[in-house]
Design an enzyme around this catalytic site. Structure first.
Site, PDB file in Angstrom:
ATOM      1  N   TRP A  65      49.157  47.334  37.834  1.00  0.00           N
ATOM      2  CA  TRP A  65      48.481  46.852  39.045  1.00  0.00           C
ATOM      3  C   TRP A  65      49.396  46.850  40.275  1.00  0.00           C
ATOM      4  O   TRP A  65      50.449  46.217  40.261  1.00  0.00           O
ATOM      5  CB  TRP A  65      47.915  45.439  38.804  1.00  0.00           C
ATOM      6  CG  TRP A  65      47.130  44.919  39.961  1.00  0.00           C
ATOM      7  CD1 TRP A  65      47.557  44.061  40.928  1.00  0.00           C
ATOM      8  CD2 TRP A  65      45.768  45.245  40.281  1.00  0.00           C
ATOM      9  NE1 TRP A  65      46.559  43.831  41.833  1.00  0.00           N
ATOM     10  CE2 TRP A  65      45.444  44.532  41.461  1.00  0.00           C
ATOM     11  CE3 TRP A  65      44.792  46.059  39.694  1.00  0.00           C
ATOM     12  CZ2 TRP A  65      44.185  44.618  42.062  1.00  0.00           C
ATOM     13  CZ3 TRP A  65      43.546  46.141  40.290  1.00  0.00           C
ATOM     14  CH2 TRP A  65      43.247  45.419  41.463  1.00  0.00           C
ATOM     15  N   HIS A  97      47.345  42.442  32.138  1.00  0.00           N
ATOM     16  CA  HIS A  97      46.316  43.217  32.835  1.00  0.00           C
ATOM     17  C   HIS A  97      46.631  44.724  32.747  1.00  0.00           C
ATOM     18  O   HIS A  97      46.462  45.465  33.696  1.00  0.00           O
ATOM     19  CB  HIS A  97      46.290  42.754  34.298  1.00  0.00           C
ATOM     20  CG  HIS A  97      45.042  43.098  35.037  1.00  0.00           C
ATOM     21  ND1 HIS A  97      43.795  42.691  34.632  1.00  0.00           N
ATOM     22  CD2 HIS A  97      44.840  43.797  36.176  1.00  0.00           C
ATOM     23  CE1 HIS A  97      42.892  43.131  35.488  1.00  0.00           C
ATOM     24  NE2 HIS A  97      43.498  43.811  36.433  1.00  0.00           N
ATOM     25  N   HIS A 101      42.167  46.319  28.130  1.00  0.00           N
ATOM     26  CA  HIS A 101      42.260  44.866  28.002  1.00  0.00           C
ATOM     27  C   HIS A 101      40.958  44.252  28.478  1.00  0.00           C
ATOM     28  O   HIS A 101      40.098  44.933  29.036  1.00  0.00           O
ATOM     29  CB  HIS A 101      43.422  44.336  28.852  1.00  0.00           C
ATOM     30  CG  HIS A 101      43.192  44.486  30.325  1.00  0.00           C
ATOM     31  ND1 HIS A 101      43.420  45.674  30.981  1.00  0.00           N
ATOM     32  CD2 HIS A 101      42.727  43.626  31.256  1.00  0.00           C
ATOM     33  CE1 HIS A 101      43.118  45.524  32.267  1.00  0.00           C
ATOM     34  NE2 HIS A 101      42.682  44.309  32.457  1.00  0.00           N
ATOM     35  N   ASP A 103      39.448  41.021  30.853  1.00  0.00           N
ATOM     36  CA  ASP A 103      39.831  39.993  31.822  1.00  0.00           C
ATOM     37  C   ASP A 103      39.294  38.644  31.372  1.00  0.00           C
ATOM     38  O   ASP A 103      38.119  38.517  31.032  1.00  0.00           O
ATOM     39  CB  ASP A 103      39.259  40.324  33.206  1.00  0.00           C
ATOM     40  CG  ASP A 103      39.990  41.500  33.850  1.00  0.00           C
ATOM     41  OD1 ASP A 103      41.099  41.826  33.396  1.00  0.00           O
ATOM     42  OD2 ASP A 103      39.433  42.073  34.803  1.00  0.00           O
ATOM     43  N   HIS A 107      40.940  34.876  35.247  1.00  0.00           N
ATOM     44  CA  HIS A 107      41.667  35.941  35.938  1.00  0.00           C
ATOM     45  C   HIS A 107      41.393  35.950  37.436  1.00  0.00           C
ATOM     46  O   HIS A 107      42.308  36.134  38.247  1.00  0.00           O
ATOM     47  CB  HIS A 107      41.279  37.285  35.315  1.00  0.00           C
ATOM     48  CG  HIS A 107      41.920  38.475  35.949  1.00  0.00           C
ATOM     49  ND1 HIS A 107      43.283  38.582  36.124  1.00  0.00           N
ATOM     50  CD2 HIS A 107      41.385  39.613  36.452  1.00  0.00           C
ATOM     51  CE1 HIS A 107      43.546  39.743  36.711  1.00  0.00           C
ATOM     52  NE2 HIS A 107      42.423  40.372  36.928  1.00  0.00           N
TER      53      HIS A 107
END
Ligand code: NAG
Ligand code: NAG
Ligand code: NAG
Length: 210
Positions: A65, A97, A101, A103, A107
């Site tokens: 991210w 993350h 996966h 969330d 989150h």
């Protein structure tokens, strides 16, 4: 006596119905080797095609991210048999993350986070079961209009969307790309108001499941 027989029968069935070898895994061993080689089998279809593994292979250069550097090293082998340890024991460290996966409710909602809504609070009945795979138009993010045009039948609880992100190979690019497509707020609201969907996900696999 019956279960082992059944297992033997399932093997050719799986081979016949699996549309492709695990596409998200780069080191898929070639099939039909002349000599027996000790190599792990990584299958995409399990349980006679009832369970499909769509997890993306974790790689150091997969996107992380808002990072340009990718995930980086996330796996170490502090104890190894080659160096005299009793067993090989790996250690892993990476952002939660990352890659395939789910969330947690906490989150993106602070009050859920504060109240302890982690992934452990999710309902396994919702997370497991048949899912509908839907290809979405590639020229837009998922809006209310998009959702309406998909005509997802009532009663469908789990949907995997395949989007432009797959065509653009975003999971195979180290640099995080902020122009990824996803749900717009009105699309998510339309889903809540007009469908029975309880779980949405994105499928990054190109091959088609039959
Ligand atoms: C084994 O030990 C050698 C020498 O200390 C080290 O260079 C190597 O990284 C170790 N290998 C593993 C897998 O732990
Ligand atoms: C989807 O939204 C993102 C972020 O707003 C934007 O960068 C991207 O161009 C949009 N994609 C399409 C296909 O409209
Ligand atoms: C299965 C497994 O992780 N095997 C590892 C054991 O440790 C050696 C190094 O000592 C690795 O090469 C293996 O991959």
């Amino acid at each position: 006596m019956a279960p082992p027989l059944l297992l033997l029968l399932l093997v050719p069935l799986v081979a016949a119905t699996a549309p492709c070898a695990h596409p998200a895994h780069p080191s898929q061993p070639a099939s039909c080797a002349a000599e027996p080689v000790l190599a792990p089998e990584r299958r995409e279809a399990h349980g006679g095609g009832r369970i499909l593994d769509i997890t993306h292979y974790y790689r150091e250069d997969m996107p992380s991210w808002e990072s340009g550097a990718g995930v980086g090293q996330f796996l170490w082998l502090p104890a190894s048999m080659r160096n005299g340890s009793l067993a090989n024991n790996s250690e892993m460290r990476m952002p939660t993350h990352t890659g395939t996966h789910i969330d947690a409710p906490g989150h993106v909602f602070q009050h859920y986070f504060d109240a302890g809504f982690d992934v452990d609070t999710l309902d396994l009945d919702v997370l497991n079961g048949p899912a509908l795979l839907v290809d979405v138009p590639r020229d837009e993010n998922i809006t209310a209009k998009t959702m309406e045009s998909l005509h997802i039948p009532k009663g469908v609880q789990r949907v995997l969307f395949r989007t432009l992100n797959t065509d653009r190979n975003l999971m195979w690019k180290k640099e995080f790309d902020t122009s990824y497509v996803g749900f717009m707020k009105d699309g998510a609201q339309w889903l809540v108001d007009n469908t029975d969907i309880k779980l949405v996900g994105e499928l990054f696999v190109r091959c088609s499941f039959r």
